[in-house]
Write an enzyme that holds these catalytic residues in place. Structure first.
Site, PDB file in Angstrom:
ATOM      1  NE  ARG A  72      15.064  99.585-115.576  1.00  0.00           N
ATOM      2  CZ  ARG A  72      15.772 100.430-114.685  1.00  0.00           C
ATOM      3  NH1 ARG A  72      16.159 100.223-113.669  1.00  0.00           N
ATOM      4  NH2 ARG A  72      16.336 101.537-115.347  1.00  0.00           N
ATOM      5  CD  GLU A 109      21.791 109.341-122.846  1.00  0.00           C
ATOM      6  OE1 GLU A 109      21.712 108.690-121.895  1.00  0.00           O
ATOM      7  OE2 GLU A 109      20.821 109.458-123.803  1.00  0.00           O
TER       8      GLU A 109
END
Length: 185
Positions: A72, A109
């Site tokens: 993006r 994460e």
């Protein structure tokens, strides 16, 4: 102390960003709220507003190029670079570019990933503005900045449409200047 990046008419630009995002709950996994920029991209006026703001940041920082983080970030960085009269550098996910490449591995994460940049792209001393859609935990943005710096460029700032402030990603970027067109606290 890092320099503060700003844009003209910041309140109007922030309102455009807020109106252009769509929250998608539980995507890509339960508990995650995906920030979809498709409505902003589909609105020519809103898209032009954010591209103009990002191009102004590039000019104000003295950037010689604009880098976008896949995927993006490409949609924002490429038109901002063109509008500012600068080159565009794609920072790709691993395995998408032919060799030789500069590569930076980093932790997410939920696992690990890598970013790559064509070794033919960066000249020593280039000043680059990094652009992405969202700053969340900061791992991807930090890896992109480190990749560029390892390749010999100076990162003059990171500009994003939206910062998820509650995820505390900004400290991951050290003293690099950061501009979020809008921040969710």
């Amino acid at each position: 102390m890092s320099r503060v990046l700003t844009v003209p008419d910041a309140e109007r630009v922030a309102a455009t960003v807020v109106a252009g995002f769509r929250d998608v709950p539980d995507f890509p996994e339960p508990g995650v709220v995906f920030k979809d920029i498709t409505p902003l991209l589909a609105d020519a006026s809103a898209f032009a507003t954010v591209v103009a703001a990002l191009a102004e940041v590039a000019r104000a920082t003295g950037a010689t190029a604009v880098a976008g983080i896949e995927a993006r970030g490409f949609m924002l960085a490429a038109p901002a670079a063109e509008r500012a009269g600068l080159g565009f550098w794609p920072i790709r996910k691993a395995g998408k570019l032919p060799a030789p490449v500069h590569r930076r591995d980093y932790a997410l994460e939920y696992g690990t990933a890598a970013l790559e940049l064509s070794a033919h792209t960066v000249g020593a001393g280039e000043r680059v503005l990094v652009v992405d859609d969202v700053l969340a935990t900061g791992g991807t943005a930090r890896a992109a900045c480190e990749l560029l710096e390892e390749a010999g460029a100076e990162v003059v700032g990171l500009a994003v449409l939206l910062e998820l402030g509650f995820l505390d990603g900004r400290p991951q970027l050290g003293q690099r200047p950061v501009l979020a067109l809008h921040t969710e606290a």
